[in-house]
Design a protein around this motif. Sequence first.
Motif, PDB file in Angstrom:
ATOM      1  N   ALA A 104       0.868  -1.170   0.000  1.00 20.64           N
ATOM      2  CA  ALA A 104       0.000   0.000   0.000  1.00 20.64           C
ATOM      3  C   ALA A 104       0.911   1.228   0.000  1.00 20.64           C
ATOM      4  O   ALA A 104       2.011   1.194   0.537  1.00 20.64           O
ATOM      5  CB  ALA A 104      -0.882  -0.019   1.236  1.00 20.64           C
ATOM      6  N   LEU A 105       0.458   2.291  -0.592  1.00 24.34           N
ATOM      7  CA  LEU A 105       1.283   3.487  -0.721  1.00 24.34           C
ATOM      8  C   LEU A 105       0.997   4.423   0.447  1.00 24.34           C
ATOM      9  O   LEU A 105      -0.065   5.034   0.511  1.00 24.34           O
ATOM     10  CB  LEU A 105       0.978   4.175  -2.054  1.00 24.34           C
ATOM     11  CG  LEU A 105       1.876   5.324  -2.445  1.00 24.34           C
ATOM     12  CD1 LEU A 105       3.310   4.841  -2.647  1.00 24.34           C
ATOM     13  CD2 LEU A 105       1.376   5.962  -3.718  1.00 24.34           C
ATOM     14  N   PRO A 106       1.929   4.561   1.389  1.00 21.02           N
ATOM     15  CA  PRO A 106       1.707   5.469   2.510  1.00 21.02           C
ATOM     16  C   PRO A 106       1.939   6.922   2.102  1.00 21.02           C
ATOM     17  O   PRO A 106       2.709   7.201   1.188  1.00 21.02           O
ATOM     18  CB  PRO A 106       2.749   5.028   3.539  1.00 21.02           C
ATOM     19  CG  PRO A 106       3.859   4.456   2.714  1.00 21.02           C
ATOM     20  CD  PRO A 106       3.192   3.844   1.497  1.00 21.02           C
ATOM     21  N   LEU A 107       1.268   7.826   2.792  1.00 23.55           N
ATOM     22  CA  LEU A 107       1.521   9.252   2.564  1.00 23.55           C
ATOM     23  C   LEU A 107       2.809   9.639   3.272  1.00 23.55           C
ATOM     24  O   LEU A 107       3.082   9.162   4.374  1.00 23.55           O
ATOM     25  CB  LEU A 107       0.366  10.095   3.097  1.00 23.55           C
ATOM     26  CG  LEU A 107      -0.928  10.017   2.305  1.00 23.55           C
ATOM     27  CD1 LEU A 107      -2.028  10.802   3.013  1.00 23.55           C
ATOM     28  CD2 LEU A 107      -0.738  10.537   0.896  1.00 23.55           C
ATOM     29  N   PRO A 108       3.597  10.512   2.676  1.00 24.88           N
ATOM     30  CA  PRO A 108       4.855  10.927   3.305  1.00 24.88           C
ATOM     31  C   PRO A 108       4.605  11.758   4.563  1.00 24.88           C
ATOM     32  O   PRO A 108       3.568  12.417   4.688  1.00 24.88           O
ATOM     33  CB  PRO A 108       5.541  11.787   2.239  1.00 24.88           C
ATOM     34  CG  PRO A 108       4.690  11.750   1.039  1.00 24.88           C
ATOM     35  CD  PRO A 108       3.408  11.097   1.364  1.00 24.88           C
ATOM     36  N   ALA A 109       5.549  11.730   5.468  1.00 20.49           N
ATOM     37  CA  ALA A 109       5.446  12.520   6.695  1.00 20.49           C
ATOM     38  C   ALA A 109       5.746  13.997   6.439  1.00 20.49           C
ATOM     39  O   ALA A 109       5.157  14.872   7.079  1.00 20.49           O
ATOM     40  CB  ALA A 109       6.406  11.969   7.750  1.00 20.49           C
ATOM     41  N   PRO A 135       5.432  17.550   5.299  1.00 21.81           N
ATOM     42  CA  PRO A 135       4.216  18.251   4.885  1.00 21.81           C
ATOM     43  C   PRO A 135       4.235  18.721   3.427  1.00 21.81           C
ATOM     44  O   PRO A 135       3.190  18.776   2.784  1.00 21.81           O
ATOM     45  CB  PRO A 135       4.116  19.437   5.843  1.00 21.81           C
ATOM     46  CG  PRO A 135       5.432  19.533   6.524  1.00 21.81           C
ATOM     47  CD  PRO A 135       6.101  18.198   6.417  1.00 21.81           C
ATOM     48  N   ARG A 136       5.407  19.025   2.903  1.00 22.35           N
ATOM     49  CA  ARG A 136       5.484  19.444   1.499  1.00 22.35           C
ATOM     50  C   ARG A 136       5.147  18.282   0.567  1.00 22.35           C
ATOM     51  O   ARG A 136       4.390  18.446  -0.397  1.00 22.35           O
ATOM     52  CB  ARG A 136       6.878  19.995   1.193  1.00 22.35           C
ATOM     53  CG  ARG A 136       7.200  21.257   1.994  1.00 22.35           C
ATOM     54  CD  ARG A 136       8.662  21.579   1.971  1.00 22.35           C
ATOM     55  NE  ARG A 136       9.401  20.518   2.668  1.00 22.35           N
ATOM     56  CZ  ARG A 136      10.710  20.565   2.907  1.00 22.35           C
ATOM     57  NH1 ARG A 136      11.425  21.580   2.483  1.00 22.35           N
ATOM     58  NH2 ARG A 136      11.305  19.583   3.558  1.00 22.35           N
ATOM     59  N   LEU A 137       5.689  17.121   0.877  1.00 21.65           N
ATOM     60  CA  LEU A 137       5.403  15.956   0.037  1.00 21.65           C
ATOM     61  C   LEU A 137       3.981  15.456   0.259  1.00 21.65           C
ATOM     62  O   LEU A 137       3.339  14.981  -0.681  1.00 21.65           O
ATOM     63  CB  LEU A 137       6.410  14.843   0.303  1.00 21.65           C
ATOM     64  CG  LEU A 137       7.861  15.152  -0.057  1.00 21.65           C
ATOM     65  CD1 LEU A 137       8.722  13.914   0.106  1.00 21.65           C
ATOM     66  CD2 LEU A 137       7.972  15.710  -1.462  1.00 21.65           C
ATOM     67  N   ARG A 138       3.480  15.590   1.471  1.00 15.91           N
ATOM     68  CA  ARG A 138       2.091  15.218   1.739  1.00 15.91           C
ATOM     69  C   ARG A 138       1.159  16.093   0.897  1.00 15.91           C
ATOM     70  O   ARG A 138       0.189  15.613   0.321  1.00 15.91           O
ATOM     71  CB  ARG A 138       1.785  15.365   3.223  1.00 15.91           C
ATOM     72  CG  ARG A 138       0.388  14.908   3.602  1.00 15.91           C
ATOM     73  CD  ARG A 138       0.192  14.979   5.101  1.00 15.91           C
ATOM     74  NE  ARG A 138       0.926  13.923   5.755  1.00 15.91           N
ATOM     75  CZ  ARG A 138       0.409  12.751   6.097  1.00 15.91           C
ATOM     76  NH1 ARG A 138      -0.847  12.496   5.830  1.00 15.91           N
ATOM     77  NH2 ARG A 138       1.136  11.842   6.690  1.00 15.91           N
ATOM     78  N   ARG A 139       1.496  17.383   0.799  1.00 15.89           N
ATOM     79  CA  ARG A 139       0.704  18.308  -0.030  1.00 15.89           C
ATOM     80  C   ARG A 139       0.692  17.857  -1.486  1.00 15.89           C
ATOM     81  O   ARG A 139      -0.353  17.833  -2.138  1.00 15.89           O
ATOM     82  CB  ARG A 139       1.279  19.718   0.096  1.00 15.89           C
ATOM     83  CG  ARG A 139       0.604  20.744  -0.767  1.00 15.89           C
ATOM     84  CD  ARG A 139       1.241  22.111  -0.579  1.00 15.89           C
ATOM     85  NE  ARG A 139       0.848  22.989  -1.663  1.00 15.89           N
ATOM     86  CZ  ARG A 139       1.466  24.110  -1.973  1.00 15.89           C
ATOM     87  NH1 ARG A 139       2.489  24.524  -1.247  1.00 15.89           N
ATOM     88  NH2 ARG A 139       1.062  24.829  -2.982  1.00 15.89           N
ATOM     89  N   ILE A 140       1.866  17.479  -1.998  1.00 17.18           N
ATOM     90  CA  ILE A 140       1.963  16.996  -3.378  1.00 17.18           C
ATOM     91  C   ILE A 140       1.140  15.727  -3.549  1.00 17.18           C
ATOM     92  O   ILE A 140       0.367  15.600  -4.502  1.00 17.18           O
ATOM     93  CB  ILE A 140       3.434  16.738  -3.771  1.00 17.18           C
ATOM     94  CG1 ILE A 140       4.221  18.052  -3.834  1.00 17.18           C
ATOM     95  CG2 ILE A 140       3.511  16.008  -5.115  1.00 17.18           C
ATOM     96  CD1 ILE A 140       5.727  17.857  -3.967  1.00 17.18           C
ATOM     97  N   ALA A 141       1.305  14.783  -2.632  1.00 19.87           N
ATOM     98  CA  ALA A 141       0.609  13.500  -2.741  1.00 19.87           C
ATOM     99  C   ALA A 141      -0.899  13.691  -2.733  1.00 19.87           C
ATOM    100  O   ALA A 141      -1.606  13.124  -3.574  1.00 19.87           O
ATOM    101  CB  ALA A 141       1.042  12.565  -1.611  1.00 19.87           C
ATOM    102  N   LEU A 142      -1.405  14.474  -1.803  1.00 16.80           N
ATOM    103  CA  LEU A 142      -2.852  14.679  -1.717  1.00 16.80           C
ATOM    104  C   LEU A 142      -3.383  15.398  -2.953  1.00 16.80           C
ATOM    105  O   LEU A 142      -4.448  15.049  -3.463  1.00 16.80           O
ATOM    106  CB  LEU A 142      -3.212  15.434  -0.440  1.00 16.80           C
ATOM    107  CG  LEU A 142      -2.976  14.643   0.854  1.00 16.80           C
ATOM    108  CD1 LEU A 142      -3.193  15.533   2.070  1.00 16.80           C
ATOM    109  CD2 LEU A 142      -3.840  13.401   0.912  1.00 16.80           C
ATOM    110  N   ALA A 143      -2.643  16.383  -3.437  1.00 15.00           N
ATOM    111  CA  ALA A 143      -3.058  17.083  -4.655  1.00 15.00           C
ATOM    112  C   ALA A 143      -3.051  16.121  -5.842  1.00 15.00           C
ATOM    113  O   ALA A 143      -3.972  16.122  -6.666  1.00 15.00           O
ATOM    114  CB  ALA A 143      -2.139  18.275  -4.922  1.00 15.00           C
TER     115      ALA A 143
END
Length: 122
Positions: A14-19, A21-29
Motif C-alpha cells: 500500500a502506498l503510505p503518505l509521506p510525513a 508536509p510538502r510531500l504530503r501536499r503533493i501526494a494529496l493534490a
Amino acid sequence: MLWDRLDRPAGATALPLPADPRLRRIALAHLDGDDRPLDAWAEALALSRRSLQRLVTRETGQNWATWMRDLRLSRAIAPLMAGQSVQSAAHAAGYATASGFVAAFRAAHGITPGQVQRRLEA
C-alpha cells in the motif's frame, strides 16, 4: 486499502503518505488529479528541482517518476474496488488508454487490474 483485501503479490505494498508536509501536499493534490510536473512543484514549494528530487527519495525511497506513477495508479483503486471497468479505473488514474494503464499497473504491482477485480469477487 486494496492490498489489505487481497493476497499481496510479491513486492506489492500500500502506498503510505509521506510525513514531510510538502510531500504530503503533493501526494494529496496528485491523488485529487493534480498532475503538475516536478518543476512546477519545485517552484510552488520554493525548492530547487534537485532538492525536491532528493526530498522525495529520502522520504519515499523512490525517485520522482516512480512515486508519481504509484500515486497515479492509486487513483484507480477506488474504481477497481467498486467493481467499475478497467477502462473507468484507467480514466480515473489519468491514463488515455486501458492498455497503458494495465501495463503500468502490472509493472508496479505484478498483477493486472482484472486479476485484482477477480480476487475481490472471490
